[in-house]
Design a protein around this motif. Sequence first.
Motif, PDB file in Angstrom:
ATOM      1  N   ARG B  16       0.837  -1.188   0.000  1.00  0.00           N
ATOM      2  CA  ARG B  16       0.000   0.000   0.000  1.00  0.00           C
ATOM      3  C   ARG B  16       0.876   1.243   0.000  1.00  0.00           C
ATOM      4  NH1 ARG B  16      -4.948   2.554   1.539  1.00  0.00           N
ATOM      5  NH2 ARG B  16      -4.479   4.362   2.794  1.00  0.00           N
ATOM      6  N   VAL B  21       0.494  13.978   0.757  1.00  0.00           N
ATOM      7  CA  VAL B  21      -0.448  15.036   1.100  1.00  0.00           C
ATOM      8  C   VAL B  21       0.337  16.325   1.216  1.00  0.00           C
ATOM      9  CG1 VAL B  21      -2.106  15.854   2.796  1.00  0.00           C
ATOM     10  CG2 VAL B  21      -1.900  13.418   2.343  1.00  0.00           C
ATOM     11  N   MET B  93     -23.674  -6.951 -39.051  1.00  0.00           N
ATOM     12  CA  MET B  93     -22.971  -5.672 -38.948  1.00  0.00           C
ATOM     13  C   MET B  93     -21.645  -5.882 -38.254  1.00  0.00           C
ATOM     14  SD  MET B  93     -25.933  -2.943 -38.057  1.00  0.00           S
ATOM     15  CE  MET B  93     -24.789  -1.682 -37.645  1.00  0.00           C
ATOM     16  N   PHE B  96     -17.626  -2.669 -33.155  1.00  0.00           N
ATOM     17  CA  PHE B  96     -16.601  -1.693 -32.833  1.00  0.00           C
ATOM     18  C   PHE B  96     -16.264  -1.840 -31.366  1.00  0.00           C
ATOM     19  CE2 PHE B  96     -14.026   1.912 -32.992  1.00  0.00           C
ATOM     20  CZ  PHE B  96     -14.357   2.773 -31.968  1.00  0.00           C
ATOM     21  N   SER B 117     -12.349  -0.428 -13.096  1.00  0.00           N
ATOM     22  CA  SER B 117     -13.692  -0.340 -13.683  1.00  0.00           C
ATOM     23  C   SER B 117     -13.918   1.043 -14.280  1.00  0.00           C
ATOM     24  CB  SER B 117     -14.758  -0.672 -12.658  1.00  0.00           C
ATOM     25  OG  SER B 117     -14.466  -0.061 -11.446  1.00  0.00           O
ATOM     26  N   ASP B 118     -13.207   2.041 -13.745  1.00  0.00           N
ATOM     27  CA  ASP B 118     -13.263   3.383 -14.297  1.00  0.00           C
ATOM     28  C   ASP B 118     -12.863   3.363 -15.773  1.00  0.00           C
ATOM     29  OD1 ASP B 118     -11.629   6.522 -13.474  1.00  0.00           O
ATOM     30  OD2 ASP B 118     -13.707   6.046 -14.023  1.00  0.00           O
ATOM     31  N   LYS B 120     -12.722   0.785 -17.723  1.00  0.00           N
ATOM     32  CA  LYS B 120     -13.630  -0.051 -18.516  1.00  0.00           C
ATOM     33  C   LYS B 120     -14.879   0.734 -18.886  1.00  0.00           C
ATOM     34  CE  LYS B 120     -12.174  -4.329 -16.358  1.00  0.00           C
ATOM     35  NZ  LYS B 120     -12.521  -5.343 -15.369  1.00  0.00           N
ATOM     36  N   GLU B 121     -15.336   1.577 -17.948  1.00  0.00           N
ATOM     37  CA  GLU B 121     -16.536   2.357 -18.247  1.00  0.00           C
ATOM     38  C   GLU B 121     -16.265   3.399 -19.305  1.00  0.00           C
ATOM     39  OE1 GLU B 121     -17.908   5.479 -16.104  1.00  0.00           O
ATOM     40  OE2 GLU B 121     -19.967   5.229 -16.779  1.00  0.00           O
ATOM     41  N   LEU B 124     -16.453   1.872 -22.619  1.00  0.00           N
ATOM     42  CA  LEU B 124     -17.837   1.712 -23.073  1.00  0.00           C
ATOM     43  C   LEU B 124     -18.391   3.040 -23.575  1.00  0.00           C
ATOM     44  CD1 LEU B 124     -19.486  -0.539 -20.369  1.00  0.00           C
ATOM     45  CD2 LEU B 124     -19.256  -1.051 -22.764  1.00  0.00           C
ATOM     46  N   MET B 125     -18.055   4.109 -22.864  1.00  0.00           N
ATOM     47  CA  MET B 125     -18.514   5.442 -23.263  1.00  0.00           C
ATOM     48  C   MET B 125     -17.979   5.788 -24.637  1.00  0.00           C
ATOM     49  SD  MET B 125     -18.169   8.439 -20.522  1.00  0.00           S
ATOM     50  CE  MET B 125     -18.039   7.888 -18.865  1.00  0.00           C
ATOM     51  N   GLU B 127     -17.091   3.702 -26.970  1.00  0.00           N
ATOM     52  CA  GLU B 127     -17.781   2.876 -27.971  1.00  0.00           C
ATOM     53  C   GLU B 127     -19.127   3.475 -28.326  1.00  0.00           C
ATOM     54  OE1 GLU B 127     -18.254  -1.280 -26.891  1.00  0.00           O
ATOM     55  OE2 GLU B 127     -16.183  -1.242 -26.170  1.00  0.00           O
ATOM     56  N   HIS B 128     -19.905   3.855 -27.298  1.00  0.00           N
ATOM     57  CA  HIS B 128     -21.246   4.387 -27.553  1.00  0.00           C
ATOM     58  C   HIS B 128     -21.191   5.705 -28.296  1.00  0.00           C
ATOM     59  CE1 HIS B 128     -23.503   1.354 -25.508  1.00  0.00           C
ATOM     60  NE2 HIS B 128     -22.897   1.538 -24.369  1.00  0.00           N
ATOM     61  N   ALA B 131     -19.347   4.574 -32.246  1.00  0.00           N
ATOM     62  CA  ALA B 131     -19.947   3.561 -33.109  1.00  0.00           C
ATOM     63  C   ALA B 131     -21.041   4.101 -34.029  1.00  0.00           C
ATOM     64  CB  ALA B 131     -20.472   2.414 -32.261  1.00  0.00           C
ATOM     65  N   PRO B 132     -21.914   5.020 -33.581  1.00  0.00           N
ATOM     66  CA  PRO B 132     -22.935   5.525 -34.512  1.00  0.00           C
ATOM     67  C   PRO B 132     -22.370   6.200 -35.758  1.00  0.00           C
ATOM     68  CG  PRO B 132     -23.513   6.142 -32.282  1.00  0.00           C
ATOM     69  CD  PRO B 132     -22.138   5.555 -32.227  1.00  0.00           C
TER      70      PRO B 132
END
Lengths: 310, 194
Positions: B16, B21, B93, B96, B117-118, B120-121, B124-125, B127-128, B131-132
């Motif tokens: 750790r 600080v 289709m 992506f 996970s940050d 990874k999210e 995903l953002m 991609e969304h 992709a369009p």
Amino acid sequence: MTSLLLSPAEQDYIIRGVESGFRADGRGSLDRREVSLRTGMISQANGSARCRIGNLGVGTDVLVGVKAEVNTWAPGEPEDLGSIVCNVECSPSAAQEFEGRGAEEINVELTQLLDRILNGPQSGLDLKKLCIIPKQAYWVLHIDALVLDVKGSIVDTLVWATRAALMSTSLPRVVVETIADEMGNMQAEFDVVDDPDDLTPLEGAKNLPISVTFSQIGKRYVVDASEQEEAVTQARLTVAVSPAMEICAIQKGGMFRGFPPSLLTEILETAQRIAREELTKFDIHYAQAKLHLSSQAEEPSTGSTFLVQF
Amino acid sequence: MSLNVVDRRRINGPQRSVEPVYTTKVVDPFASGRLDERALDQVRPIFIKTGPLDAQSLSAAAPSGSAYYEQGKIRVSCAIYGPRQGRKSDARMGSFDCDFKYAPFSCSWKRSHIKTSDEKEIALMLEHSIAPAIRLETYPKASIDAFVTVIESDGKAATIAAAINCISAALADAGIELYDSVAACSMALHGEQW
């Protein structure tokens, strides 16, 4: 978000229906399905709720449990705040593709979305009240959601269940004493009261936001898409609105389309309008859930009541 | 992140460690205009370079397209692999996929080697958002993969916007069929002002 195989004829039926203002189950485009809400069924948790949204007793089912733990402060953390840790898991019993690592992506997306809604001043929770002793100890609320069934509109069910769980959360009372140690310095010490009936409810849970998900199908959008409607949804917008009518979070999903800015503004305004009605509905359901809980004392407490009462 | 799992592939540091600080007084970023004297609606100057960072890489395993993007202190690089064989051999289709990673030295505190996970999210953002704009129907059974590495970061939302711009440039460099390029910008609300 699960992939349902629909034939082109079925897809066309749904898309054209939505564009003419009809939905397969007869709802209006802004209507939500039936909601079933139960709170307090997990005795080991500080707060719990189970919410099901769907028609005829079948629908998206989410179980949320809140557990509070005391954490020791470490340098670098905020000095006088508690914290909230969210975790959402989709159970393999909900869909076959959630088996093994299949649910990883959707778990991450839902966890981060819930975290974005709850962590921060927009959630309405007073994190200062969760601090026990500044720079020493604070409450951590672990919010764990388990998605038991998916039949469309998973985010809204998740937020409903989380809101109910947090509103029903009560923390044990903490007694803080300042004692002088050998050198005369004042040390603060705390003690968690062990009495299961001596509980304080979580402050500010009534200010939590509620979410409305809009799915774009063809040229129109609908609220609370069912499984079939989700299979033909091209883009999705989830809007979280607080009781103060402030927009707390917006998340766009869907890989096939974007939203034109004019539609976006219209959706945000509609979201605020719908959220007002949803919050009233939520309060009614929550009150019924609490009433049901208090009447459970006469009924036998076997495992089956968990399923039967729902 | 719990550190019960020991990473055996790397030489591990202490179990750790924390960011130091600082005892100096914290500056209010908006006390008198913005810290770098920009107007409220002014973006940081942008530099984009497409093509391989290493101009000599002509091997067959090289990415189809790549881009390097700088905006102020933000540095992002993106590599596009594809269109290549997709996972589903019956997809009408193309798919992506985005991969997003902060380099461990990119932020003001050390980041983990393992994807959080940050990250990874954010993937995903991305991609969304992008992709369009891709004509995925012209790439059946194929997949287009974007790998984004943040070399230096300066503000989370601004870094995500930079990643989107970088991916757009890299997709254009790769010659992928697009409806349009996607541009992004971040905004913050301070009091009543954007």
